[in-house]
Design a protein around this motif. Structure first.
Motif, short mmCIF file in Angstrom:
data_model
loop_
_atom_site.label_atom_id
_atom_site.label_comp_id
_atom_site.label_asym_id
_atom_site.label_seq_id
_atom_site.Cartn_x
_atom_site.Cartn_y
_atom_site.Cartn_z
N VAL A 131 20.58 1.62 5.03
CA VAL A 131 19.95 2.26 6.20
C VAL A 131 19.55 1.23 7.25
N LYS A 132 19.53 -0.05 6.88
CA LYS A 132 19.13 -1.08 7.84
C LYS A 132 19.83 -2.37 7.48
N PHE B 197 13.90 -7.61 -2.86
CA PHE B 197 12.78 -6.73 -3.24
C PHE B 197 13.37 -5.45 -3.81
N CYS C 56 9.80 -4.50 -8.76
CA CYS C 56 8.59 -3.67 -8.74
C CYS C 56 8.41 -2.88 -10.05
N GLY D 222 12.42 -1.90 -5.04
CA GLY D 222 11.28 -0.99 -4.96
C GLY D 222 11.03 -0.24 -6.25
C1 LIG Z 1 12.94 1.36 1.51
C2 LIG Z 1 11.67 1.12 2.27
C3 LIG Z 1 11.25 -0.36 2.14
C4 LIG Z 1 12.03 1.43 3.72
O1 LIG Z 1 10.97 1.17 4.55
P1 LIG Z 1 11.26 1.05 6.13
O2 LIG Z 1 12.08 -0.16 6.38
O3 LIG Z 1 9.93 1.15 6.81
O4 LIG Z 1 12.21 2.28 6.46
P2 LIG Z 1 11.87 3.72 7.03
O5 LIG Z 1 10.59 4.25 6.45
O6 LIG Z 1 12.01 3.65 8.52
O7 LIG Z 1 13.06 4.60 6.44
C5 LIG Z 1 14.39 4.52 6.91
C6 LIG Z 1 15.14 5.75 6.40
O8 LIG Z 1 15.25 5.66 4.97
C7 LIG Z 1 14.61 6.79 4.35
N1 LIG Z 1 13.93 6.25 3.16
C8 LIG Z 1 12.98 5.27 3.14
N2 LIG Z 1 12.62 4.98 1.88
C9 LIG Z 1 13.35 5.80 1.09
C10 LIG Z 1 13.43 5.95 -0.31
N3 LIG Z 1 12.70 5.19 -1.13
N4 LIG Z 1 14.30 6.87 -0.81
C11 LIG Z 1 15.08 7.63 0.02
N5 LIG Z 1 15.04 7.52 1.38
C12 LIG Z 1 14.18 6.62 1.90
C13 LIG Z 1 13.65 7.33 5.38
O9 LIG Z 1 13.40 8.70 5.16
C14 LIG Z 1 14.43 7.06 6.66
O10 LIG Z 1 15.43 8.03 6.77
P3 LIG Z 1 15.86 8.64 8.22
O11 LIG Z 1 16.34 7.47 9.02
O12 LIG Z 1 16.92 9.63 7.87
O13 LIG Z 1 14.61 9.24 8.76
C15 LIG Z 1 10.47 1.96 1.75
O14 LIG Z 1 10.57 3.31 2.15
C16 LIG Z 1 10.36 1.92 0.23
O15 LIG Z 1 11.00 2.66 -0.53
N6 LIG Z 1 9.49 1.00 -0.22
C17 LIG Z 1 9.25 0.79 -1.63
C18 LIG Z 1 7.84 0.25 -1.76
C19 LIG Z 1 7.51 -0.08 -3.19
O16 LIG Z 1 8.26 0.13 -4.11
N7 LIG Z 1 6.32 -0.64 -3.35
C20 LIG Z 1 5.87 -1.04 -4.67
C21 LIG Z 1 5.04 -2.30 -4.54
S1 LIG Z 1 4.51 -2.84 -6.12
#
Ligand SMILES: CC(C)(COP(=O)(O)OP(=O)(O)OC[C@H]1O[C@@H](n2cnc3c(N)ncnc32)[C@H](O)[C@@H]1OP(=O)(O)O)[C@@H](O)C(=O)NCCC(=O)NCCS
Length: 231
Positions: free
Chosen positions: A213-214, A170, A154, A172
């Motif tokens: 986290v997953k 992926f 990304c 982020g």
């Molecule tokens: C990592 C990611 C994919 C997780 O999404 P998800 O699977 O829906 O996970 P959740 O939103 O349920 O988050 C799970 C836990 O991780 C934490 N978390 C999620 N993303 C995080 C991040 N980037 N940094 C720190 N903590 C994060 C949440 O707060 C949650 O914590 P908790 O369980 O203590 O409440 C998403 O948050 C992310 O960072 N996506 C990046 C998107 C991106 O870069 N897009 C650009 C496209 S060009």
């Protein structure tokens, strides 16, 4: 690097499709026949002057009708992009790359097909970039790093040298990866994470330093197919 010698179709007219169109136009390739997209509501419309010709399932017919032999797949979902690329190859159409003129790609780096490198990307010496990889705006991939088929790096990601990023991973926005780690197949690295150790296939890591986290358990048959030797 595959050359853009014929008319192009862009598969996917969403945000990434618009980025790909801009890359093609900025790189002097104005012969874009159109977009294909499965959202019927935008069929017949124009995006930045380029028509949305129809659905992706009709790619063979539409490519023939519009004399377009070259295809760039501009779909963000890694699995869909990778699968579609394989289908396109079976149809005998040519998958081509979209490389922004401001991207810096080392002469010793190798690029697969259907690679998109957006504005400001830097790919350093002896990197290997697989088919259908997205190198998004301003990311840096340092020396001898391998990026597997269908991965998405990304915007603003910094990957150090000798990293192995497996198929479909992926990374982020704004994440950072230290040297020599392995990021497993289909793994997800959260926005802003700092990866300091290997990341398991199919797992999601976030934070600084990155922690899991997953984790999605993979069907054994699928694992044997996509992770030979690791299932
Ligand atoms: C990592 C990611 C994919 C997780 O999404 P998800 O699977 O829906 O996970 P959740 O939103 O349920 O988050 C799970 C836990 O991780 C934490 N978390 C999620 N993303 C995080 C991040 N980037 N940094 C720190 N903590 C994060 C949440 O707060 C949650 O914590 P908790 O369980 O203590 O409440 C998403 O948050 C992310 O960072 N996506 C990046 C998107 C991106 O870069 N897009 C650009 C496209 S060009």
């Amino acid at each position: 690097m595959s050359a853009l010698s014929s008319r192009v179709l862009i598969l996917g007219a969403g945000g990434h499709g618009r980025v790909v169109l801009d890359i093609l136009q900025q790189s002097g390739h104005s012969d874009v026949a159109g977009f294909l997209d499965n959202n019927v509501e935008i069929h017949g419309r124009r995006i930045d002057g380029v028509p949305v010709l129809g659905g992706i399932a009709d790619v063979a017919r539409l490519a023939a009708e519009h004399d377009a032999r070259s295809i760039v797949i501009a779909i963000g979902d890694n699995g869909v992009r990778r699968g579609l690329a394989r289908s396109i190859r079976r149809l005998g159409l040519e998958l081509v790359n979209a490389i922004h003129p401001s991207a810096t790609i080392a002469a010793s780096a190798t690029l697969g097909r259907n690679v998109v490198a957006a504005a400001g990307v830097v790919v350093c010496a002896h990197c290997q970039i697989g088919d259908s990889v997205i190198l998004n705006t301003g990311c840096i991939v340092d020396h001898q790093t391998m990026v597997g088929e269908g991965a998405h790096i990304c915007p603003g990601v910094r990957v150090a040298g000798r990293v192995k990023i497996e198929s479909g991973a992926f990374l982020g926005i704004g994440s950072t990866v230290i040297p020599k780690v392995i990021i497993g197949c289909e793994a997800v690295v959260g926005a802003g994470a700092v990866v300091i150790g290997d990341v398991d296939a199919m797992s999601t890591v976030v934070g600084v330093p990155a922690r899991a986290v997953k984790r999605t358990d993979m069907d054994e048959d699928v694992a044997a197919l996509i992770l030979p030797g690791r299932a």
